[in-house]
Design an enzyme around this catalytic site. Sequence first.
Site, PDB file in Angstrom:
ATOM      1  N   LEU A 129       4.404  34.632   0.667  1.00  0.00           N
ATOM      2  CA  LEU A 129       4.772  35.063  -0.687  1.00  0.00           C
ATOM      3  C   LEU A 129       4.736  33.867  -1.647  1.00  0.00           C
ATOM      4  O   LEU A 129       4.161  33.927  -2.728  1.00  0.00           O
ATOM      5  CB  LEU A 129       6.190  35.668  -0.639  1.00  0.00           C
ATOM      6  N   GLU A 131       4.282  30.314  -3.651  1.00  0.00           N
ATOM      7  CA  GLU A 131       3.143  29.500  -4.107  1.00  0.00           C
ATOM      8  C   GLU A 131       3.682  28.167  -4.605  1.00  0.00           C
ATOM      9  O   GLU A 131       4.889  28.042  -4.880  1.00  0.00           O
ATOM     10  CB  GLU A 131       2.411  30.231  -5.236  1.00  0.00           C
ATOM     11  N   GLY A 135       8.478  29.892  -6.312  1.00  0.00           N
ATOM     12  CA  GLY A 135       9.287  30.007  -5.101  1.00  0.00           C
ATOM     13  C   GLY A 135      10.345  31.064  -5.323  1.00  0.00           C
ATOM     14  O   GLY A 135      10.163  32.247  -5.009  1.00  0.00           O
ATOM     15  N   ARG A 272      37.230  13.340  24.200  1.00  0.00           N
ATOM     16  CA  ARG A 272      37.208  11.974  23.653  1.00  0.00           C
ATOM     17  C   ARG A 272      38.629  11.562  23.236  1.00  0.00           C
ATOM     18  O   ARG A 272      39.309  12.311  22.523  1.00  0.00           O
ATOM     19  CB  ARG A 272      36.273  11.956  22.432  1.00  0.00           C
ATOM     20  N   GLN A 283      45.675  16.275  13.753  1.00  0.00           N
ATOM     21  CA  GLN A 283      45.426  17.429  12.886  1.00  0.00           C
ATOM     22  C   GLN A 283      44.114  17.309  12.110  1.00  0.00           C
ATOM     23  O   GLN A 283      43.455  18.306  11.832  1.00  0.00           O
ATOM     24  CB  GLN A 283      46.579  17.618  11.904  1.00  0.00           C
ATOM     25  N   GLY A 347      31.431  11.034  15.342  1.00  0.00           N
ATOM     26  CA  GLY A 347      31.290   9.647  14.870  1.00  0.00           C
ATOM     27  C   GLY A 347      29.872   9.147  15.090  1.00  0.00           C
ATOM     28  O   GLY A 347      28.907   9.888  14.868  1.00  0.00           O
ATOM     29  N   GLY A 348      29.745   7.909  15.587  1.00  0.00           N
ATOM     30  CA  GLY A 348      28.420   7.309  15.791  1.00  0.00           C
ATOM     31  C   GLY A 348      27.529   8.154  16.683  1.00  0.00           C
ATOM     32  O   GLY A 348      26.321   8.270  16.457  1.00  0.00           O
ATOM     33  N   GLU A 371      13.720  31.888   2.624  1.00  0.00           N
ATOM     34  CA  GLU A 371      13.997  33.337   2.483  1.00  0.00           C
ATOM     35  C   GLU A 371      15.056  33.596   1.400  1.00  0.00           C
ATOM     36  O   GLU A 371      15.877  34.504   1.517  1.00  0.00           O
ATOM     37  CB  GLU A 371      14.318  33.974   3.833  1.00  0.00           C
TER      38      GLU A 371
END
Length: 389
Positions: A129, A131, A135, A272, A283, A347-348, A371
């Site tokens: 659809l 182009e 969009g 962990r 928390q 994290g890392g 979409e």
Amino acid sequence: MSELALYPLSDEHKMIRDTARDFAEKEIAPIAAEFDESGEFPHKTIQKMGEMGFMGIEVPEEYGGAGMDTLAYVLALEEISKVDASHGVIMSVNNSLYCHGILKFGTEEQKKKFVTPIASGKAIGAYSLTEPMSGSDAGTMKSRAIRDGNHYILNGRKSWVTSGPVADYYVVFMMTDPEKKHKGITAFLVEANTPGLTRGKKEPKLGIRASATSELIFEDCRVPVENRLGEEGEGFKIAMTVLDAGRIGIATQALGIAEAAYEAARQYAVTREAFGQPIGAFQGTGFKIADMKTRIEASRLLIYNAAMAKEKSKKNGSRYSLEASMAKLFASETAMWVAHQAVQIHGGMGYSKELPIERYFRDAKITEIYEGTSEIQRLVISRSEMGLK
Ligand code: CAA
């Protein structure tokens, strides 16, 4: 978890969910990172998914499909997307943007010729659809189709076609009468090997890298009149109707990504340790887990509701644009948010290619774009709610 008190699953639904989960874990999980890295299209696993009936779940058996309902489609797609979003989008486009549109608007001959090979997994379908210059504002496309006796001559450039480089058949939208604007758009079924059709370069993408995306270039491409889908001028409505189905698929892909990111984050939060306790006991992390879980289950409710609305539509033709847009909007923003939190909790390690968390993060982003962007979903929802246009 893919069962809700509100939507108890039948044995058939449980069976397709479990079959898809088993397949995804055994066949897709071992190759997902490698195909993400190389950007190669996963032909073998997609072919196997076709043999298992996953590429045309709602297509009646007489046209090569599995003959199941939308909830079955959603359950299987969720399991596949949880393991790999690239396989998820290939499956989604094949099922909803391609097969669904032809089943709904095609002639008997078109269903036999253009749905059967795709639903049975022998070939791949795509939808075109967008182009380069249209969009979100899809009604302003420039590509032209001009009638010439028993053929149409197609000219123009289409972009961002999911499965564009590998598809065997395309549903393509072109302007047949520019003066009529969106009412001058017509849909066509085009075989990939038609002279005058070339595929542009494969797009290098941030995420869903194993799915292939490209431009399609039409230069005096002659398509027989019998390949027109619907009547002249019906193309925009066909495109929009089909996108309603497609948006349930992308919402489900997003749900799968979110679940994968959540499950990894939940496990990491309980294993962990930092400052003498599991990080989930703080928390700051525990509340992230609570919000991730709640948003995921809310996404699921919206998606199952949209799936039910689509089932209803099969019987009475009712529109389910609102339900589909709400599901896509919420599930895609949830996927992006959950993937973001999952990276943060890790994290890392969340940033490292040693784990799939960074892939979930990259894959989630597209669900807010294709979409129909989140902005377009908000437009559809707000217009529907206020009756304004
Ligand atoms: N179902 C049926 N008909 C619909 C419809 C729907 N969901 N949405 C609109 N229509 C009809 C309207 O009723 C109207 O009909 P009439 O002319 O008879 O009154 C007509 O279509 C025009 O509607 P609008 O005036 O609302 O059209 P608009 O120009 O304002 O656009 C829009 C509406 C919602 C913004 C629409 O253009 C849109 O959805 N844009 C986003 C396009 C999109 O999602 N593109 C992604 C392409 S696929 C992709 O991403 C690549 C891939 O391969 C995955």
